[in-house]
Design a protein around this motif. Structure first.
Motif, short mmCIF file in Angstrom:
data_model
loop_
_atom_site.label_atom_id
_atom_site.label_comp_id
_atom_site.label_asym_id
_atom_site.label_seq_id
_atom_site.Cartn_x
_atom_site.Cartn_y
_atom_site.Cartn_z
N ALA A 264 -7.68 2.94 1.02
CA ALA A 264 -8.04 4.30 0.62
C ALA A 264 -8.82 4.28 -0.70
O ALA A 264 -8.57 3.46 -1.58
CB ALA A 264 -6.79 5.15 0.46
N VAL A 265 -9.75 5.20 -0.81
CA VAL A 265 -10.58 5.32 -2.01
C VAL A 265 -9.75 5.89 -3.17
O VAL A 265 -9.01 6.86 -3.00
CB VAL A 265 -11.79 6.23 -1.75
N THR A 266 -9.85 5.25 -4.33
CA THR A 266 -9.24 5.82 -5.56
C THR A 266 -10.32 5.82 -6.65
O THR A 266 -11.44 6.19 -6.41
CB THR A 266 -8.00 5.04 -6.01
N ALA A 283 -5.78 12.54 -6.38
CA ALA A 283 -5.00 13.75 -6.10
C ALA A 283 -4.66 13.85 -4.62
O ALA A 283 -3.56 14.29 -4.26
CB ALA A 283 -5.79 14.99 -6.54
N ASN A 284 -5.57 13.42 -3.77
CA ASN A 284 -5.31 13.48 -2.33
C ASN A 284 -4.14 12.58 -1.94
O ASN A 284 -3.27 12.97 -1.14
CB ASN A 284 -6.57 13.05 -1.57
N LEU A 285 -4.09 11.38 -2.52
CA LEU A 285 -2.98 10.47 -2.22
C LEU A 285 -1.66 11.03 -2.77
O LEU A 285 -0.62 10.93 -2.11
CB LEU A 285 -3.26 9.09 -2.80
N LEU A 286 -1.71 11.61 -3.96
CA LEU A 286 -0.50 12.23 -4.51
C LEU A 286 -0.02 13.38 -3.62
O LEU A 286 1.18 13.53 -3.38
CB LEU A 286 -0.78 12.75 -5.92
N GLU A 303 5.97 10.17 -12.65
CA GLU A 303 6.80 8.98 -12.40
C GLU A 303 5.94 7.73 -12.30
O GLU A 303 6.34 6.65 -12.77
CB GLU A 303 7.59 9.17 -11.11
N LEU A 304 4.78 7.84 -11.68
CA LEU A 304 3.93 6.66 -11.48
C LEU A 304 3.25 6.22 -12.76
O LEU A 304 3.02 5.03 -12.98
CB LEU A 304 2.89 6.96 -10.40
N ALA A 305 2.91 7.18 -13.61
CA ALA A 305 2.33 6.90 -14.93
C ALA A 305 1.24 5.83 -14.85
O ALA A 305 0.17 6.06 -14.32
CB ALA A 305 3.43 6.52 -15.91
N GLY A 306 1.53 4.63 -15.35
CA GLY A 306 0.52 3.57 -15.40
C GLY A 306 0.56 2.61 -14.23
O GLY A 306 0.14 1.46 -14.36
N ALA A 307 1.04 3.05 -13.09
CA ALA A 307 1.19 2.15 -11.94
C ALA A 307 -0.13 1.73 -11.33
O ALA A 307 -0.20 0.74 -10.59
CB ALA A 307 2.06 2.82 -10.87
N GLY A 308 -1.20 2.49 -11.60
CA GLY A 308 -2.50 2.14 -11.04
C GLY A 308 -2.61 2.48 -9.56
O GLY A 308 -1.66 2.95 -8.92
N LYS A 313 -0.64 3.65 -4.00
CA LYS A 313 -0.75 3.44 -2.56
C LYS A 313 0.56 2.96 -1.96
O LYS A 313 0.91 3.31 -0.83
CB LYS A 313 -1.88 2.45 -2.26
N ALA A 314 1.31 2.16 -2.72
CA ALA A 314 2.62 1.69 -2.22
C ALA A 314 3.57 2.87 -2.04
O ALA A 314 4.30 2.95 -1.04
CB ALA A 314 3.20 0.67 -3.19
N VAL A 315 3.57 3.80 -2.99
CA VAL A 315 4.43 4.97 -2.90
C VAL A 315 4.00 5.86 -1.73
O VAL A 315 4.84 6.36 -0.98
CB VAL A 315 4.39 5.77 -4.23
#
Length: 371
Positions: A264-266, A283-286, A303-308, A313-315
Motif C-alpha cells: 500500500a502507498v504511504t 489517513a486511508n490506512l488508519l 498509539e502508533l506514534a513513530g512506528a512508521g 501496515k502491520a496494525v
C-alpha cells in the motif's frame, strides 16, 4: 420544474443536489433514523449492486453493514442484483452468472438473512422491467441528460455514442425502487438525484392517472437514507474499485490481504498522524484499521506514534484480517454449497415476482389497461 421541497425534492437537480437540497435531505434522513427506532415496520428498503466483480471492504463499510443493520432492526429489505444494468456502460455482461452467485455468497456471509430479506436478480422480474414503459413517458430527454450519472458517462465516452439504456438509467433505477413500493433508499450524496427522479416519476404517475392523494397513491414517494461518507481508497491511493486490482476483496485469503496491504502507498514520514488532507494515503490506512476494529483513527495514530509505515501496515493487516475472519469462514461454507445459493436466489426471485406482478396489475388498472 417544481422547486425542491423541505421533506425531499421531487425533481432532479442539475448536476447533483445543491446545498439547500442536500441540507433538506440530511434533515429528512435524520428524522427517518428516529422513526426507524420507533417503528421500523413502516419502511421497505431497496438497495443492491451490479454484478461487475467481487465485493470488497469499501462495500462492507460503505453499504453492506448498513443493510444488515436495517434488516436486523426489522425493516423489510429488498436487495437487487442489477444484472441488466451491467450493460449500461459495457459491451457485454462478462461472467455474469459467476458474479451473481458471488454476490449472493457475500450477502449471506456478511449477515443478510434470506428469511428476513429478499435477494433477487433484476432480469428475473419481468414486471419490474415492464414498468420502464409507462415511466419513460413521464420524463423528458433533457431531464435524463441532466442526471449526474448520465452526464458523467456522456463526458467519459470520448465521442462514442451513448446507449439508450445508459440514457434511461435513472428511469431503470426508479423502476427498481418503485416496483416493490420501497419508501426508503440508502444512498450517498451523489446518488440523491436518482431518488429525486424516482419521487418525480411516482408523483407524475399518480397525478396523470388520478391518484395524486398520497393516502391512495399507487406509489410511495421514496426517501433517501443518507449514509455517512466512508471513502476508502485502494492500496494504490486511488479509488477502491473492483476493476483496478487495488481492492481488498471479501473473498481474499488472509495471506493475500497481507501482501496487498504491504504494498500500500504511504509516504516518507515516520511519524504516524491523522491528517486526511495532507497525508491521504496514511489517513486511508488508519481509517481502514479503525473501521475494522471499532476504534477511531485519531487514537490509533496516537498509539502508533513513530512506528512508521511498516508498523502502520502491520496494525492494518491484523485489524482487517480479524474483522474479515468470520465473514471468510462463513463465505467458504456457502461457496461449497452452490445448490443452496441458487435456492436462495430462486426464492428471492419468486418473492420479487409476486410483489412486482401485484404492482404492475395496480399500474395497469390505474391506466385503464385491464382488458
Amino acid at each position: 420544474m417544481d422547486p425542491p421541497r423541505e421533506a425531499g425534492p421531487d425533481d432532479p437537480v442539475d448536476g447533483g443536489p445543491d446545498n439547500a437540497s442536500f441540507a433538506a435531505a440530511r434533515r429528512r434522513s435524520e428524522a427517518i433514523e428516529r422513526e426507524l427506532r420507533e417503528d421500523p415496520s413502516r419502511f421497505r428498503v431497496l438497495t443492491g449492486d451490479r454484478p461487475t466483480g467481487r465485493l470488497h471492504v469499501g462495500h462492507l463499510f460503505g453499504s453492506l453493514e448498513n443493510r444488515v443493520r436495517l434488516q436486523d432492526a426489522g425493516v423489510e429489505t429488498f436487495v437487487i442484483i442489477a444484472d441488466y444494468q451491467v450493460i449500461t456502460d459495457r459491451d457485454a455482461v462478462g461472467p455474469v452468472g459467476e458474479r451473481v452467485l458471488s454476490l449472493v455468497t457475500d450477502y449471506l456471509a456478511v449477515g443478510l438473512d434470506p428469511s428476513r430479506c429478499t435477494i433477487f436478480a433484476h432480469s428475473a422480474v419481468p414486471a419490474l422491467n415492464q414498468l420502464m414503459l409507462p415511466f419513460l413517458a413521464l420524463v423528458t430527454d433533457a431531464e435524463l441528460r441532466r442526471n449526474p450519472t448520465v452526464k458523467a458517462e456522456l463526458a467519459a465516452t470520448n465521442g462514442r455514442p451513448m446507449s439508450g439504456l445508459m440514457l434511461t438509467y435513472p428511469v431503470h433505477q426508479a423502476a427498481d425502487i418503485l416496483f416493490c413500493k420501497a419508501n426508503l433508499v440508502p444512498v450517498g450524496k451523489d446518488q440523491l438525484p436518482h431518488v429525486e427522479q424516482s419521487r418525480s416519476i411516482a408523483r407524475r404517475f399518480d397525478e396523470i392517472y388520478g391518484r395524486a392523494d398520497q393516502r391512495h397513491a399507487v406509489f410511495p414517494r421514496p426517501d433517501a437514507l443518507l449514509s455517512e461518507a466512508v471513502n476508502i481508497l485502494g492500496v494504490d491511493g486511488q479509488k477502491m474499485s473492483k476493476s483496478r486490482g487495488n481492492a481488498i476483496e471479501l473473498a481474499m485469503s488472509a495471506d493475500v490481504t497481507a501482501k496487498l496491504i504491504r504494498r500500500a502507498v504511504t509516504d516518507s514520514e515516520r511519524q504516524i498522524t491523522w491528517e486526511p488532507q495532507r497525508r491521504p494515503e496514511v489517513a486511508n490506512l488508519l481509517l481502514l484499521a479503525a473501521l475494522s476494529s471499532g476504534r477511531t483513527p485519531e487514537e490509533l495514530a496516537d498509539e502508533l506514534a513513530g512506528a512508521g509505515g511498516a508498523g502502520l501496515k502491520a496494525v492494518v493487516t491484523e485489524a482487517v484480517n480479524e474483522r474479515l475472519a468470520p465473514i471468510r469462514s462463513r463465505r467458504a461454507e456457502l461457496a461449497a454449497d452452490e445448490g443452496y445459493l441458487r435456492s436462495v436466489l430462486a426464492e428471492g426471485n419468486r418473492r420479487a415476482n409476486e410483489v412486482g406482478d401485484a404492482t404492475l396489475a395496480e399500474v395497469r388498472a390505474a391506466m385503464g389497461m385491464v382488458y
